[in-house]
Design an enzyme around this catalytic site. Sequence first.
Site, PDB file in Angstrom:
ATOM      1  N   LYS A 105       0.832  -1.194   0.000  1.00  0.00           N
ATOM      2  CA  LYS A 105       0.000   0.000   0.000  1.00  0.00           C
ATOM      3  C   LYS A 105       0.874   1.255   0.000  1.00  0.00           C
ATOM      4  O   LYS A 105       1.971   1.260   0.560  1.00  0.00           O
ATOM      5  CB  LYS A 105      -0.902  -0.051   1.233  1.00  0.00           C
ATOM      6  CG  LYS A 105      -1.974   1.007   1.350  1.00  0.00           C
ATOM      7  CD  LYS A 105      -2.805   0.720   2.603  1.00  0.00           C
ATOM      8  CE  LYS A 105      -3.848   1.783   2.863  1.00  0.00           C
ATOM      9  NZ  LYS A 105      -4.626   1.467   4.096  1.00  0.00           N
ATOM     10  N   SER A 186      -9.555   1.591   3.062  1.00  0.00           N
ATOM     11  CA  SER A 186      -8.523   2.411   2.436  1.00  0.00           C
ATOM     12  C   SER A 186      -7.463   1.565   1.755  1.00  0.00           C
ATOM     13  O   SER A 186      -6.740   2.067   0.908  1.00  0.00           O
ATOM     14  CB  SER A 186      -7.876   3.369   3.439  1.00  0.00           C
ATOM     15  OG  SER A 186      -6.990   2.721   4.305  1.00  0.00           O
ATOM     16  N   SER A 210      -9.797  -0.921   7.429  1.00  0.00           N
ATOM     17  CA  SER A 210      -9.177  -0.679   6.127  1.00  0.00           C
ATOM     18  C   SER A 210      -8.521  -1.897   5.497  1.00  0.00           C
ATOM     19  O   SER A 210      -8.132  -1.843   4.326  1.00  0.00           O
ATOM     20  CB  SER A 210      -8.156   0.467   6.232  1.00  0.00           C
ATOM     21  OG  SER A 210      -8.830   1.694   6.301  1.00  0.00           O
TER      22      SER A 210
END
Length: 550
Positions: A105, A186, A210
């Site tokens: 990420k 997210s 997330s």
Amino acid sequence: MLFYRAYGRLLCLLYACVTVSAFTCAYPRLIDATRDDLVSDLMANCYSSVDLVKTYVARINEVNSTLRPILELNPDTLHEAEVLDGERQDGLSRGELHGMPILVKDNIGTADKMRTTAGSYSLYDSRVHGDATVVRRLRDHGAIIFGKTSMSEWMNFRSSNTSSGWSPRGGQTLGAYHPMQDPEGSSSGSAVAVDLGLAVAALGTETMGSILFPSEVNNIVGIKPTVGLTSRSGVIPISEHQDTIGPMARTVRDAAWVLGAIAGRDARDNYTLASPDPSVPFYAGACQLDGLQGKRIGIPRNVLPLLAMQPNGPAVLSAFEAAISVLIGAGATIVQDANFTAWEEFLESKSVTQVLCADFISNIEGYLSKLETNPNNIHTLQDLRKYTQNDPREDCPKRDTAQWDAALAVGINNTSPKFWPMYQNNLRLGGEGGVLGALARHKLDAVILPTSLAAYVPSVVGTPVITVPLGAYPKGTTTVYNKFGNLVQVAENIPFGISFMGAHWREEPLIGMAYAFEQRTLYRQKLKRYIEPHTEIAGRLEGGDDRVCT
């Protein structure tokens, strides 16, 4: 770094790879391929990590302009793959992820040619001093750091009116099961990329949902570890009390392999020093079919009405009730009404958001102060808000800065005397009044909930959760859009999941339970995407499926 000599030669002998007919290469579909599938083929010389990387790049090129899960690829990937291929040919292995392409990420720091920005242009040209600890550990275990995934800007901790999966850098990420599908959470790009077979696995981060939420709606497995099991050093933060880094993969066993590589104590994150055991368990070894046998699993029934009140809640609850029968059939004892006694208070508590606000003020300043380069001179949350409100690429005020406004309005950071009572209240709500109380009162091994309800209470107390595919919304489901109005959150064929929750540091038994459920249901294999890549490694190799080990 440890090298296990003759590893490759031994595996080749185990496969009786001396004759052409002894081992037929599997060439699994990459949308289904597991780490074990790929390791077997690589060790049998069916193809190389370079071949694998090139195939994944081709797959990314098929779908990234539509779904946008990949923010950037590591320009050194092919070189890294060549080095690892050479080591394998010499009979050497760095570990269980040797030659496996892994995505991370965009808030997880990498000391390479890629950027670390949390999706924001405010950090676009900033540089970190070194790899985040979890990235270094992946490299130490032989993984290829393949690229950065798109994400909700600032881990979804900026706006009250934005869409999950959107960032100025990456645009809008979408899921693959319905046109304009909300990718949720997210760690959006990580989930979509893993689902589509664009890498072996990915890392996500979670503060409150997330990892779990995007894993759920993208039909994959996500592990939200105990806060402190995996180091946060080098990762753009929200909250030191709630942030955790975890694996996202297509199977429980793949997620377990990655968790084993990134877990462990780190002097740069003192939360990891609270681990009761300096060694890392063999999480992949917990993946046994009898993982549910004799387990006591509780259901906090008082949480379920929140889902029942939603228009499409009954479909999820029906699948959840059917899952209980699977658990019983696998040897588990179900304990009804293992309730979260502070659930209603939790839903109304101001401390849940106040802790995040105070932590972010302190923790983001700590991160910014450690940057090697910080060309936009972002040093405080006030600086960050000012930059965001003035750069047109940040889409403000259409997408506001309400989360930061609220944090600054609280007026305290996490060193204030006012912070401690807030945090202690959270521990009460999530502990005795939440998952820890339910586990203790009923002598449970785990608590289960539909994943859409599972992230909240464990987040404030830092306990682990693992989500596994459970099904998808049926035909005739009413379409529901997100609050921003641009994405479909609920519709026919969009997946949902079930989550197993446990006490601190109890990932190993949770993995065993989740694996046993996964193998008895295999829901992931039953769902169809409206879009997916078609490039496969067999089609890119001369000789295709007829190639065998030599």
